[in-house]
Design an enzyme around this catalytic site. Structure first.
Site, PDB file in Angstrom:
ATOM      1  N   CYS A 130       0.836  -1.201   0.000  1.00  0.00           N
ATOM      2  CA  CYS A 130       0.000   0.000   0.000  1.00  0.00           C
ATOM      3  C   CYS A 130       0.872   1.254   0.000  1.00  0.00           C
ATOM      4  O   CYS A 130       1.393   1.651   1.050  1.00  0.00           O
ATOM      5  CB  CYS A 130      -0.934   0.004   1.207  1.00  0.00           C
ATOM      6  SG  CYS A 130      -2.034   1.435   1.275  1.00  0.00           S
ATOM      7  N   CYS A 133      -0.517   4.023   2.170  1.00  0.00           N
ATOM      8  CA  CYS A 133      -0.299   3.826   3.606  1.00  0.00           C
ATOM      9  C   CYS A 133       1.152   4.071   4.008  1.00  0.00           C
ATOM     10  O   CYS A 133       1.423   4.705   5.033  1.00  0.00           O
ATOM     11  CB  CYS A 133      -0.674   2.393   4.008  1.00  0.00           C
ATOM     12  SG  CYS A 133      -2.294   1.836   3.457  1.00  0.00           S
ATOM     13  N   ASP A 134       2.090   3.560   3.222  1.00  0.00           N
ATOM     14  CA  ASP A 134       3.483   3.499   3.652  1.00  0.00           C
ATOM     15  C   ASP A 134       4.457   4.348   2.837  1.00  0.00           C
ATOM     16  O   ASP A 134       5.643   4.407   3.159  1.00  0.00           O
ATOM     17  CB  ASP A 134       3.961   2.039   3.614  1.00  0.00           C
ATOM     18  CG  ASP A 134       3.109   1.134   4.497  1.00  0.00           C
ATOM     19  OD1 ASP A 134       2.601   1.631   5.526  1.00  0.00           O
ATOM     20  OD2 ASP A 134       2.935  -0.051   4.162  1.00  0.00           O
TER      21      ASP A 134
END
Length: 312
Positions: A130, A133-134
């Protein structure tokens, strides 16, 4: 008989449980694997409202604690299917059968993995699924994006704005994503596309990922890319097989359901789906994030409560 059975204990399912219990409905949550879902694989979450930073495990624990504190029951079991009739559904599991007036399917989806050695070992420690997300953790670093479809190209575009270097590794001789995205990447000087190549293994120094080994898909010749992180974007796999005879799935296996979380009945299905809802990553949607999953959970729970109240 329960008022509501929720299949899946990720953010969507646990949010459904919280909302349903606050409406004083009896709730059973059935989870086959990991309480908390995919967020448990994220070592650091920074895009969930109310938390500057929190680990995925901690966020999952808080959701479970809140659902149980509200009075939801939770069982570890595998759901095999749904039968029965409107207002009295039977949820069949590996160890028995449960009855409920309404069912919320929140089984989520799992990221398709590469299947290379130590992939699970370095997930969250260099391997991510992701970029949203990261990606922020790799600012000014070198990363590789694996895949050539829209998701991979979108990830590469986003990462190129903050990373010093972005490799896109595609197993085919061409990219399959939209030409618009390809054009954007072509203009980015810090993006390099490597065609007809597959990832073979991770290069690491103990717990620290140092790079990846890729191989030419035709000749097998191997080379090493020195990267700080790898983002795998080769698709997701929804876990809806148990419901394919009841509700309609699209060509990719996702439950066909809109923002109201109401699924369409399977074309050959005989079971009424009134009182069955789909929430979170398991349904058709354009954005799959923790916040959209929890939003679905609230929507599905309130809809299920209205349905149950209409039976009286």
């Amino acid at each position: 008989m329960y008022d509501i059975i929720i299949v899946g204990a990720g953010p969507a399912g646990l949010t459904s449980a919280i909302y349903a219990r606050r409406a004083e409905k009896s709730v059973l949550v059935i989870e086959k694997d990991t309480f908390g879902g995919q967020i448990t694989h994220s070592p650091r979450v920074e895009n969930y409202p109310g938390f500057l930073a929190v680990s995925g495990n901690e966020l999952a624990d808080k959701l479970i604690e809140q659902a149980m504190e509200q009075g939801a029951e939770i069982e570890l079991d595998t759901v095999m299917g749904i039968s029965g009739e409107e207002g009295c559904y039977k949820v069949e599991t590996g160890s028995g059968e449960y009855e409920a007036k309404a069912v919320i399917i929140a089984t989520g989806s799992r990221h398709r993995t590469l299947g290379i050695p130590n992939e699970e070992r370095y997930t969250g420690e260099g391997i991510s699924y992701c970029a949203v997300c990261d990606g922020a953790f790799y600012r000014n670093k070198t990363v590789a994006v694996i895949g050539g479809g829209n998701s991979a190209l979108q990830d590469a575009v986003m990462l190129s704005e903050s990373c010093s270097k972005v490799y896109v590794v595609q197993n085919l001789p061409t990219l399959t994503g939209e030409s618009r995205l390809q054009a954007i990447l072509d203009e980015r000087e810090n993006v390099e596309i490597i065609y007809s190549s597959v990832v073979k293994r991770v290069v690491a120094d103990g717990t620290v990922m140092r790079g990846i080994v890729i191989a030419d898909a035709q000749t097998g010749a191997e080379s090493e890319l020195h990267v700080d992180g790898m983002f795998v974007a080769i698709g997701q796999v929804p876990e809806n097989e148990a419901f394919e005879k009841v509700i309609k799935l699209n060509d990719y296996g996702y439950i066909v359901a809109g923002e109201a979380c109401v699924p369409e009945r399977a074309e050959e299905g005989e079971l009424s789906t009134r009182g069955i809802f789909a929430a979170g990553d398991c349904r058709t949607k354009s954005v799959r994030q923790i916040t959209t999953a929890t939003a679905d959970g609230a929507t599905a729970a309130l809809a299920a409560c209205r349905f149950i109240d209409s039976l009286k």
